[in-house]
Design a protein around this motif. Structure first.
Motif, PDB file in Angstrom:
ATOM      1  N   ARG A   1       9.328  35.224  53.835  1.00  0.00           N
ATOM      2  CA  ARG A   1      10.327  36.250  54.158  1.00  0.00           C
ATOM      3  C   ARG A   1      10.758  36.186  55.625  1.00  0.00           C
ATOM      4  O   ARG A   1      11.886  36.571  55.946  1.00  0.00           O
ATOM      5  CB  ARG A   1       9.805  37.633  53.796  1.00  0.00           C
ATOM      6  N   TYR A   2       9.892  35.696  56.504  1.00  0.00           N
ATOM      7  CA  TYR A   2      10.280  35.596  57.917  1.00  0.00           C
ATOM      8  C   TYR A   2      11.461  34.636  58.069  1.00  0.00           C
ATOM      9  O   TYR A   2      12.456  34.951  58.713  1.00  0.00           O
ATOM     10  CB  TYR A   2       9.121  35.121  58.785  1.00  0.00           C
ATOM     11  N   ALA A   3      11.334  33.469  57.462  1.00  0.00           N
ATOM     12  CA  ALA A   3      12.418  32.477  57.545  1.00  0.00           C
ATOM     13  C   ALA A   3      13.643  32.943  56.769  1.00  0.00           C
ATOM     14  O   ALA A   3      14.782  32.699  57.190  1.00  0.00           O
ATOM     15  CB  ALA A   3      11.941  31.116  57.036  1.00  0.00           C
ATOM     16  N   GLN A   4      13.426  33.609  55.638  1.00  0.00           N
ATOM     17  CA  GLN A   4      14.558  34.129  54.872  1.00  0.00           C
ATOM     18  C   GLN A   4      15.352  35.128  55.704  1.00  0.00           C
ATOM     19  O   GLN A   4      16.589  35.103  55.718  1.00  0.00           O
ATOM     20  CB  GLN A   4      14.070  34.781  53.573  1.00  0.00           C
ATOM     21  N   ASP A   5      14.659  36.000  56.419  1.00  0.00           N
ATOM     22  CA  ASP A   5      15.350  36.977  57.267  1.00  0.00           C
ATOM     23  C   ASP A   5      16.030  36.299  58.450  1.00  0.00           C
ATOM     24  O   ASP A   5      17.124  36.692  58.844  1.00  0.00           O
ATOM     25  CB  ASP A   5      14.388  38.059  57.749  1.00  0.00           C
ATOM     26  N   ALA A   6      15.397  35.294  59.021  1.00  0.00           N
ATOM     27  CA  ALA A   6      16.013  34.568  60.143  1.00  0.00           C
ATOM     28  C   ALA A   6      17.304  33.893  59.683  1.00  0.00           C
ATOM     29  O   ALA A   6      18.336  33.960  60.365  1.00  0.00           O
ATOM     30  CB  ALA A   6      15.033  33.537  60.717  1.00  0.00           C
ATOM     31  N   GLU A   7      17.255  33.272  58.524  1.00  0.00           N
ATOM     32  CA  GLU A   7      18.451  32.629  57.980  1.00  0.00           C
ATOM     33  C   GLU A   7      19.530  33.659  57.656  1.00  0.00           C
ATOM     34  O   GLU A   7      20.711  33.475  57.979  1.00  0.00           O
ATOM     35  CB  GLU A   7      18.102  31.823  56.732  1.00  0.00           C
ATOM     36  N   ALA A   8      19.117  34.758  57.039  1.00  0.00           N
ATOM     37  CA  ALA A   8      20.073  35.816  56.703  1.00  0.00           C
ATOM     38  C   ALA A   8      20.710  36.399  57.961  1.00  0.00           C
ATOM     39  O   ALA A   8      21.912  36.710  57.970  1.00  0.00           O
ATOM     40  CB  ALA A   8      19.381  36.920  55.899  1.00  0.00           C
TER      41      ALA A   8
ATOM     42  N   LEU B   1      12.537  39.316  66.102  1.00  0.00           N
ATOM     43  CA  LEU B   1      12.050  38.926  64.792  1.00  0.00           C
ATOM     44  C   LEU B   1      10.569  38.580  64.926  1.00  0.00           C
ATOM     45  O   LEU B   1      10.050  38.505  66.044  1.00  0.00           O
ATOM     46  CB  LEU B   1      12.843  37.726  64.273  1.00  0.00           C
ATOM     47  N   PRO B   2       9.873  38.325  63.829  1.00  0.00           N
ATOM     48  CA  PRO B   2       8.476  37.936  63.943  1.00  0.00           C
ATOM     49  C   PRO B   2       8.286  36.751  64.897  1.00  0.00           C
ATOM     50  O   PRO B   2       9.136  35.860  64.969  1.00  0.00           O
ATOM     51  CB  PRO B   2       8.098  37.561  62.506  1.00  0.00           C
ATOM     52  N   GLY B   3       7.200  36.794  65.614  1.00  0.00           N
ATOM     53  CA  GLY B   3       6.878  35.734  66.559  1.00  0.00           C
ATOM     54  C   GLY B   3       5.506  35.987  67.149  1.00  0.00           C
ATOM     55  O   GLY B   3       4.823  36.948  66.788  1.00  0.00           O
TER      56      GLY B   3
ATOM     57  N   VAL C   1      17.667  42.776  57.388  1.00  0.00           N
ATOM     58  CA  VAL C   1      18.875  42.308  58.073  1.00  0.00           C
ATOM     59  C   VAL C   1      20.057  43.252  57.848  1.00  0.00           C
ATOM     60  O   VAL C   1      20.774  43.564  58.809  1.00  0.00           O
ATOM     61  CB  VAL C   1      19.209  40.847  57.680  1.00  0.00           C
ATOM     62  N   PRO C   2      20.303  43.762  56.631  1.00  0.00           N
ATOM     63  CA  PRO C   2      21.396  44.728  56.490  1.00  0.00           C
ATOM     64  C   PRO C   2      21.210  45.953  57.397  1.00  0.00           C
ATOM     65  O   PRO C   2      22.172  46.457  57.979  1.00  0.00           O
ATOM     66  CB  PRO C   2      21.364  45.105  55.007  1.00  0.00           C
TER      67      PRO C   2
ATOM     68  N   LEU D   1      23.683  47.421  64.577  1.00  0.00           N
ATOM     69  CA  LEU D   1      24.574  46.736  65.528  1.00  0.00           C
ATOM     70  C   LEU D   1      26.003  47.278  65.424  1.00  0.00           C
ATOM     71  O   LEU D   1      26.690  47.440  66.447  1.00  0.00           O
ATOM     72  CB  LEU D   1      24.570  45.226  65.293  1.00  0.00           C
ATOM     73  N   THR D   2      26.441  47.584  64.217  1.00  0.00           N
ATOM     74  CA  THR D   2      27.776  48.158  64.029  1.00  0.00           C
ATOM     75  C   THR D   2      27.857  49.513  64.740  1.00  0.00           C
ATOM     76  O   THR D   2      28.854  49.796  65.433  1.00  0.00           O
ATOM     77  CB  THR D   2      28.096  48.315  62.535  1.00  0.00           C
ATOM     78  N   ARG D   3      26.825  50.334  64.608  1.00  0.00           N
ATOM     79  CA  ARG D   3      26.798  51.632  65.294  1.00  0.00           C
ATOM     80  C   ARG D   3      26.799  51.427  66.814  1.00  0.00           C
ATOM     81  O   ARG D   3      27.510  52.128  67.541  1.00  0.00           O
ATOM     82  CB  ARG D   3      25.579  52.436  64.881  1.00  0.00           C
ATOM     83  N   ALA D   4      26.011  50.460  67.296  1.00  0.00           N
ATOM     84  CA  ALA D   4      25.925  50.217  68.739  1.00  0.00           C
ATOM     85  C   ALA D   4      27.257  49.720  69.289  1.00  0.00           C
ATOM     86  O   ALA D   4      27.670  50.123  70.385  1.00  0.00           O
ATOM     87  CB  ALA D   4      24.815  49.211  69.033  1.00  0.00           C
TER      88      ALA D   4
END
Length: 183
Positions: free
Chosen positions: A18-25, A105-107, A170-171, A177-180
Motif C-alpha cells: 500500500r505504501y507504493a500504491q499510495d506513492a504512485e496514486a 509519506l512513509p519513510g 491520497v483522495p 490541498l484543494t482547500r489549502a
C-alpha cells in the motif's frame, strides 16, 4: 507558477504494497491536478515511485539531491528541474523554499528528520505552509501518538497539532490541498 507540493518519503519501498500504491496514486493525482512535484530527486523506493507516476502523467517535477547521494539514490535526471546541492541541509531548504505545501509519506529516519524540521520551522513561524502526514496503511499512527505524548508531557503546546494534518489516503490529501490552494 503553479502550486507545488514538497513530498518527503522513503528511499525504500517498505514492506507493505500500500505504501507504493499510495506513492504512485499521489504522483498520478498531482499530474491530474496540475500540481508540481518537489522531492528529493531519487529514483529508488517511494521517491522513485511517486516521481515516475508524476512524470508519466505529465506533471512538472523539481528534484533536489545532495552530491553524496547521487549514486545511492540514483539521481533521476529526467526531471524538469534537477538541482544538486552540497549538503542535506541545503537540499531540505531548497525543497521547502520551492513548495507551497509539504506531504510526508512513509519513510525512515530521513523522512522523520524532514518532517520534524519543517514542523519545527512552522512552530517557530519560519513558514506557514500546510504539512500533511499521509497515513498509508496506518503508518504514521504511532508517530501521532508520540506527538500526543510530547504535548501531554509538557514539551509542546496543544497548538502543535494545528501545524500538521493527518490524512488517511491520497483522495484525502488531494482534498486538503484543494482547500489549502483556495485559502
Amino acid at each position: 507558477m503553479s502550486y507545488s507540493l514538497c513530498v518527503y518519503c522513503g528511499s525504500r519501498a517498505g514492506n507493505d504494497a500500500r505504501y507504493a500504491q499510495d506513492a504512485e496514486a499521489l504522483g498520478t493525482a498531482l499530474a491530474e491536478a496540475g500540481i508540481r512535484l518537489v522531492y528529493g530527486a531519487g529514483d529508488v523506493g517511494l521517491m522513485g515511485t511517486v516521481a515516475r507516476a508524476a512524470k508519466a502523467g505529465g506533471c512538472k517535477t523539481f528534484g533536489v539531491i545532495p552530491q553524496h547521494l547521487l549514486d545511492r539514490e540514483v539521481g533521476k535526471r529526467d526531471l524538469d528541474t534537477f538541482i544538486v546541492t552540497e549538503t542535506m541541509h541545503e537540499r531540505k531548504k531548497v525543497m521547502v523554499m520551492n513548495a507551497d505545501a509539504i506531504a510526508v509519506l512513509p519513510g525512515g529516519a530521513g523522512s522523520l528528520d524532514e518532517f520534524f524540521e519543517v514542523l519545527t520551522w512552522r512552530q517557530l513561524s519560519l513558514h506557514d505552509k500546510p504539512i500533511y502526514l499521509l497515513n498509508s496503511a496506518g503508518y504514521w499512527t504511532k508517530l501521532t501518538h508520540l506527538l500526543d505524548h510530547i504535548i501531554g508531557s509538557g514539551f509542546a503546546d496543544e497548538s502543535l497539532k494545528g501545524f500538521y494534518e493527518v490524512v488517511a489516503d491520497v483522495p484525502g490529501l488531494m482534498s486538503a490541498l484543494t482547500r489549502a490552494r483556495a485559502a
